[in-house]
Design a protein around this motif. Sequence first.
Motif, PDB file in Angstrom:
ATOM      1  N   MET A  66      -6.324  11.145  12.323  1.00  0.00           N
ATOM      2  CA  MET A  66      -6.392   9.215  13.141  1.00  0.00           C
ATOM      3  C   MET A  66      -4.699   8.600  12.769  1.00  0.00           C
ATOM      4  SD  MET A  66      -7.846   8.510  15.715  1.00  0.00           S
ATOM      5  CE  MET A  66      -8.642   9.287  15.599  1.00  0.00           C
ATOM      6  N   LEU A  67      -3.376   7.963  12.687  1.00  0.00           N
ATOM      7  CA  LEU A  67      -2.908   7.817  12.942  1.00  0.00           C
ATOM      8  C   LEU A  67      -1.974   6.933  13.315  1.00  0.00           C
ATOM      9  CD1 LEU A  67      -0.784  10.900  11.449  1.00  0.00           C
ATOM     10  CD2 LEU A  67      -1.952   9.790  10.263  1.00  0.00           C
ATOM     11  N   THR A  68      -1.051   5.966  12.991  1.00  0.00           N
ATOM     12  CA  THR A  68      -1.022   4.559  13.110  1.00  0.00           C
ATOM     13  C   THR A  68       1.075   5.056  13.648  1.00  0.00           C
ATOM     14  OG1 THR A  68      -2.084   3.084  11.934  1.00  0.00           O
ATOM     15  CG2 THR A  68       0.195   2.627  13.311  1.00  0.00           C
ATOM     16  N   PRO A  69       0.574   4.628  15.327  1.00  0.00           N
ATOM     17  CA  PRO A  69       2.433   5.528  16.453  1.00  0.00           C
ATOM     18  C   PRO A  69       3.159   4.745  15.099  1.00  0.00           C
ATOM     19  CG  PRO A  69       0.427   4.982  17.507  1.00  0.00           C
ATOM     20  CD  PRO A  69      -0.083   4.300  16.210  1.00  0.00           C
ATOM     21  N   PHE A  70       3.355   3.393  15.220  1.00  0.00           N
ATOM     22  CA  PHE A  70       4.170   2.863  14.406  1.00  0.00           C
ATOM     23  C   PHE A  70       5.015   2.948  13.921  1.00  0.00           C
ATOM     24  CE2 PHE A  70       6.337   0.319  11.560  1.00  0.00           C
ATOM     25  CZ  PHE A  70       7.027  -0.763  12.607  1.00  0.00           C
ATOM     26  N   PHE A  71       4.312   3.878  12.914  1.00  0.00           N
ATOM     27  CA  PHE A  71       4.849   4.932  11.104  1.00  0.00           C
ATOM     28  C   PHE A  71       5.675   6.230  11.874  1.00  0.00           C
ATOM     29  CE2 PHE A  71       1.187   1.889   8.831  1.00  0.00           C
ATOM     30  CZ  PHE A  71       2.574   0.808   8.646  1.00  0.00           C
ATOM     31  N   ASP A 104      -6.144  10.827   0.039  1.00  0.00           N
ATOM     32  CA  ASP A 104      -5.710   8.979  -0.060  1.00  0.00           C
ATOM     33  C   ASP A 104      -5.483   7.961   0.891  1.00  0.00           C
ATOM     34  OD1 ASP A 104      -4.130   9.729  -1.193  1.00  0.00           O
ATOM     35  OD2 ASP A 104      -4.355   9.114  -3.108  1.00  0.00           O
ATOM     36  N   SER A 105      -4.481   8.381   1.356  1.00  0.00           N
ATOM     37  CA  SER A 105      -3.670   7.476   2.190  1.00  0.00           C
ATOM     38  C   SER A 105      -3.085   8.210   3.802  1.00  0.00           C
ATOM     39  CB  SER A 105      -2.251   7.444   1.646  1.00  0.00           C
ATOM     40  OG  SER A 105      -1.713   7.913   1.926  1.00  0.00           O
ATOM     41  N   GLN A 106      -2.271   7.491   4.312  1.00  0.00           N
ATOM     42  CA  GLN A 106      -2.117   7.469   5.846  1.00  0.00           C
ATOM     43  C   GLN A 106      -1.423   8.397   5.399  1.00  0.00           C
ATOM     44  OE1 GLN A 106      -0.297   6.120  10.003  1.00  0.00           O
ATOM     45  NE2 GLN A 106      -2.723   5.012   8.869  1.00  0.00           N
ATOM     46  N   ALA A 107      -0.119   8.069   4.903  1.00  0.00           N
ATOM     47  CA  ALA A 107       1.001   8.817   4.748  1.00  0.00           C
ATOM     48  C   ALA A 107       0.803   9.946   4.179  1.00  0.00           C
ATOM     49  CB  ALA A 107       1.768   7.734   3.280  1.00  0.00           C
ATOM     50  N   HIS A 108      -0.245  10.512   3.816  1.00  0.00           N
ATOM     51  CA  HIS A 108      -0.562  11.944   3.251  1.00  0.00           C
ATOM     52  C   HIS A 108      -1.145  12.728   4.263  1.00  0.00           C
ATOM     53  CE1 HIS A 108      -0.621  10.462  -1.489  1.00  0.00           C
ATOM     54  NE2 HIS A 108       0.516  10.777  -0.923  1.00  0.00           N
ATOM     55  N   GLU A 109      -2.002  12.150   4.804  1.00  0.00           N
ATOM     56  CA  GLU A 109      -2.721  12.752   6.780  1.00  0.00           C
ATOM     57  C   GLU A 109      -1.763  13.203   7.290  1.00  0.00           C
ATOM     58  OE1 GLU A 109      -6.875  10.502   5.719  1.00  0.00           O
ATOM     59  OE2 GLU A 109      -5.191   9.384   7.313  1.00  0.00           O
ATOM     60  N   GLY A 110      -0.503  12.328   8.036  1.00  0.00           N
ATOM     61  CA  GLY A 110       0.081  12.297   8.857  1.00  0.00           C
ATOM     62  C   GLY A 110       1.040  13.771   7.601  1.00  0.00           C
ATOM     63  N   HIS A 111       1.061  13.826   6.775  1.00  0.00           N
ATOM     64  CA  HIS A 111       2.728  14.714   6.088  1.00  0.00           C
ATOM     65  C   HIS A 111       0.875  16.463   6.960  1.00  0.00           C
ATOM     66  CE1 HIS A 111       5.261  11.958   4.962  1.00  0.00           C
ATOM     67  NE2 HIS A 111       6.185  12.750   5.660  1.00  0.00           N
ATOM     68  N   ALA A 112       0.340  16.126   6.334  1.00  0.00           N
ATOM     69  CA  ALA A 112      -0.751  17.441   6.464  1.00  0.00           C
ATOM     70  C   ALA A 112      -1.745  17.431   8.481  1.00  0.00           C
ATOM     71  CB  ALA A 112      -1.916  17.001   5.517  1.00  0.00           C
ATOM     72  N   ALA A 113      -0.691  16.437   8.671  1.00  0.00           N
ATOM     73  CA  ALA A 113      -1.023  16.812  10.147  1.00  0.00           C
ATOM     74  C   ALA A 113       0.262  17.286  10.762  1.00  0.00           C
ATOM     75  CB  ALA A 113      -1.015  15.810  11.415  1.00  0.00           C
ATOM     76  N   SER A 115       0.808  -0.739  -0.195  1.00  0.00           N
ATOM     77  CA  SER A 115      -0.040  -0.162   0.685  1.00  0.00           C
ATOM     78  C   SER A 115       1.270   1.059  -0.073  1.00  0.00           C
ATOM     79  CB  SER A 115      -0.737   0.349   1.438  1.00  0.00           C
ATOM     80  OG  SER A 115      -0.200   0.227   2.257  1.00  0.00           O
ATOM     81  N   ASN A 116       0.054   2.433  -0.340  1.00  0.00           N
ATOM     82  CA  ASN A 116       1.051   3.403  -0.043  1.00  0.00           C
ATOM     83  C   ASN A 116       1.108   4.066   0.605  1.00  0.00           C
ATOM     84  OD1 ASN A 116       0.831   5.155  -2.914  1.00  0.00           O
ATOM     85  ND2 ASN A 116      -1.291   4.779  -2.379  1.00  0.00           N
ATOM     86  N   THR A 117       0.582   3.402   2.028  1.00  0.00           N
ATOM     87  CA  THR A 117       1.142   3.982   3.164  1.00  0.00           C
ATOM     88  C   THR A 117       1.512   3.350   3.740  1.00  0.00           C
ATOM     89  OG1 THR A 117      -1.283   4.830   4.066  1.00  0.00           O
ATOM     90  CG2 THR A 117       0.208   3.787   5.703  1.00  0.00           C
TER      91      THR A 117
END
Length: 298
Positions: free
Chosen positions: A236-241, A219-228, A99-101
């Motif tokens: 809403m993110l997974t701490p491991f990543f 569309d992916s947690q990877a983008h959401e984390g950088h937006a945050a 996956s992208n994430t």
Amino acid sequence: MRRLPPLAAIRVFEATARHENFTSAAAELGMTQAAVSYQIKLLEERLGVPLFRREKRRVVLTEAGRRAAPQITRAFDAIDQAFGAVRADDEGVLTVSTSNTFANTWLAWRLGSFQMHHSEMAVRLLTSDALTDFAGDDVDVAIRAGLGGWEGLHQDLLLPIDFTPMCSAGFLRRHGPLAPADLLRVPQISPHDPWWPFWLREAGVDVPAGPPRGGVRLDSQAHEGHAAMAGQGVAMLTPFFWRNDLAEGRLVRPFDQVSTRGYAYWLVYPEGRRGVTKIKRFREWLLAEIARDLPSPV
């Protein structure tokens, strides 16, 4: 001389027999439901016997269909393994789908280590949130998210998927301190994500009924984390990543609560290819790298 029905119709029959559903077989094969139905009709006319009995929401194998289905599945498995053996001769390239994430937040940062230990091998990384079709895609292994239990695939559990709200320190200074209920009023990143109401309800917040709030949808947690990290809201993110970003202060966790819905990341590949050398090497490396990064059990 073999008197085989059309191979396209045989393939459709095998998929439909496994799913007992035209729609599911069509999705697997990349066909329309009408095309699946047409191929089954052609095969039944060629054989002169019905293979399925149509019911409300599924199709059921007839006695003739039940006799044929296991043998056809074994034949396709044998064909797959025969070509798998040919593919296994090409040890120079390993194709990984994920996956992208997972690719952007973890795997792409680590693949150099695998390459250094196996300099004779090239690694090709494909990123897609769609499930890999090992029968049709040129892929050796896949890392996918889900509950597990995929038929015909060997599966190694990599890590559980949990989640908690995160934001930048600057965002928290502007909007905090935050209580869980305050997340209903501050900007949310991807508010359509079903993790939001699940986490909030576990935190004791009464989530209003109705459609999700408006907001930035990614569309992916990877983008959401950088937006945050850019201060655009709470994600809403997974701490491991995001453990390095948390450790270095680019992200903060306003709450200790971490939720999960039972999903995990898995390494998967066809059962018939477990002995392929390049897959064994990648599996050993990946499991060791994941274990190194996972927090030690308390």
